[in-house]
Design an enzyme around this catalytic site. Structure first.
Site: not given
Length: 531
Positions: A100-101, A245, A73, A387, A187, A189
């Protein structure tokens, strides 16, 4: 745990966490990649939900997750009003991973000290693992990690040990000596971190004990039940665009409630070539849908005349769309719900919660505002999906592959690809050029290798020579990207002969273009669309 449990998601809306035996929660502190963490965990076939960071320990205990991940964050733990967690979550016995945060907060609440770093790290950083088990089980000792931080852990409580470091960050990875609590400064991710997915896999499988049995079909059944529960016997209106979508939303809701669904398609004059005809064919022949088509081309173009500011264009398009949609919706009896194909990247980029920690990057006309303007309750079954997950859902629902794999198209349409003022002439130029690009991608067998490709018409002209004549015409830019999640993206490396063929054909076939350029920007720092 019951079949489903209602919980406030990271945007403050009621969300339902599926009653899977294997559940991991991501507590959201506003990082732009927070939802990407959840997406990576789902890649491990473990159901994962992004939730508010301030869920109480008691509520978390009721949800019975196998693991908790505290996201990154933009805040500093020592700043005024910094978001925090219920400290009791660390006493639940549930494995915790702070990123991280999330790592800073974990250390801060458990006796460590956080300070602004002397050497901030943004981008790649060589990292060394000091442990070969736990998070780093089976992973190389040395790897490149993606850093994005200005604060660091200055000191640890003695109950923690260091498990990874960089040359400028001693505490790049930490582990509690007695409890299943971990923290990493980098990170995992994002794809830029080597073996990041494997590290998260170690957390959910090895540390949390998840077997990985969740499938997208489970989410389909869950959402169908939620739609039936929410809608009852009332009618749902779905705004169709012809894209992936809205098509998946329509198919999902149709399966859930059948003929209680009506679809409205607004032709705003900002569509791709032949798009209206394709929508009418797909949703009257393939799907036997109650389809209402509104021809509003002249109205939109009149409102957009001489407007060149991108945010103003988006707001005008959103407003006129609401007006057109509202007028037609009023004629549909017993319509009380509005379905939208909102995805999580739309939500996180729009900063959907004005009081939340995420920052706004750009506004989306289909995020926020419509329920209040139209007086309908919102149905957004794809709101927590990326997506690629939507495409998988579409295939599971039996949608045609050419529809499922169609490249994304922005809600404001060609207006945000026609930089500067929008006019019918300029739209026709970009529409023809874009059709050529897509056709050549199919001819070269590259369409499925590229996640999004389009032509942008620039508000500049350049000198050219055609035959013996001097020309002074428009410049067109080609944008083609590869991305797994659309939160990050890289430009596609075309074979030169394919780019040459596309450029030559556009210049020769589309009157008004005499120069074609190629966009080689990545996201970040650029966005995928130009406006």
């Amino acid at each position: 745990m019951s079949e489903s449990a209602s919980v406030q998601n990271s945007q403050g809306r009621q969300s339902t966490v599926s009653g899977q035996e294997e559940l991991v929660l991501v507590l959201d502190f506003g990082g732009q990649t927070a939802q990407l963490i959840a997406r990576r965990v789902r890649d491990q076939n473990v159901f994962c939900q992004l939730v508010r960071h301030d869920l109480s320990a008691e509520r978390i205990r009721e949800l019975n997750p196998r693991g908790l991940i505290l996201s990154g964050g933009p805040a500093s733990v020592y700043g005024d009003g910094a978001p925090t967690v219920d400290p009791a979550i660390f006493d639940l016995g549930i494995p915790v991973l702070g990123i991280c945060y999330g790592m800073h907060l974990t250390c801060h609440l458990l006796g460590g000290k956080i300070l602004a770093a002397d050497s901030r790290e943004f981008g790649h950083a060589p990292c060394t693992a000091k442990e070969s088990s736990g998070l780093f089980n089976g992973l190389p000792t040395d790897f490149n990690a993606w850093m994005s931080h200005g604060d660091q852990v200055e000191s640890l409580d003695e109950s923690f040990t260091v498990i990874a470091s960089t040359s400028t960050c001693e505490h790049a990875g930490i582990q509690h000596r007695d409890r299943p609590i971990y923290g990493i400064q980098f990170h995992p991710e994002v794809t830029h971190t080597e073996n990041g997915a494997a590290l998260l896999g170690n957390f959910v499988h090895e540390i949390c004990g998840c077997a990985g049995t969740w499938k997208i079909s489970s989410l389909i059944e869950q959402q169908k039940n939620l739609i039936r529960e929410q809608v009852g016997t009332d009618r749902v209106i779905c705004g169709l665009s012809g894209g992936v979508d809205s098509s998946v939303v329509a198919a999902l809701i149709s399966e859930a409630i059948g003929d209680q669904l009506s679809c409205i398609f607004v032709d705003n004059g900002l569509l791709r070539k032949d798009e209206r005809e394709q929508v009418e064919q797909n949703f009257t022949e393939h799907f036997k849908t109650d389809l209402h088509v509104i021809d509003a081309r002249e109205r939109f173009l009149t409102e957009l005349k001489d407007v060149d500011d991108p945010q103003k264009k988006r707001k005008i398009i959103g407003r006129v769309f609401i007006e057109c949609f509202r007028d037609r919706a009023a004629s549909i009896e017993n319509a009380k719900f509005l379905a939208q194909g909102t995805l999580y990247p739309d939500v996180i980029e729009s900063g959907a919660d004005p009081d939340g920690p995420a920052a706004t990057i750009k506004s989306h006309h289909n995020v926020g505002g419509l329920p209040e303007e139209l007086g309908f309750e919102l149905v957004e079954p794809l709101r927590d999906l990326f997506k690629d997950e939507v495409r998988r859902m579409g295939l599971e629902l039996g949608l045609p592959e050419d529809m499922v794999w169609r490249h994304p198209f922005p809600g404001p349409g060609l207006a945000v690809r026609c930089l500067g003022a929008v006019s019918e002439d300029r739209l026709e130029i970009i529409r023809e050029a874009d059709a050529i690009l897509i056709e050549e991608l199919h001819n070269a067998g590259l369409y499925r290798d590229i996640q999004q490709a389009f032509v942008v018409l620039l508000p500049v002209q350049s000198v050219g020579v055609m035959g013996d004549d001097r020309t002074y015409e428009n410049v067109a830019a080609i944008r083609a990207i590869q991305s797994e999640d659309f939160m990050t993206a890289d430009w596609f490396r075309f074979p030169h002969e394919i780019l040459q063929k596309i450029s030559t054909r556009i210049i020769n076939s589309v009157r008004g273009i005499n120069r074609v350029v190629y966009d080689v920007s990545s996201k970040p720092p650029a966005t995928i669309e130009w406006e």
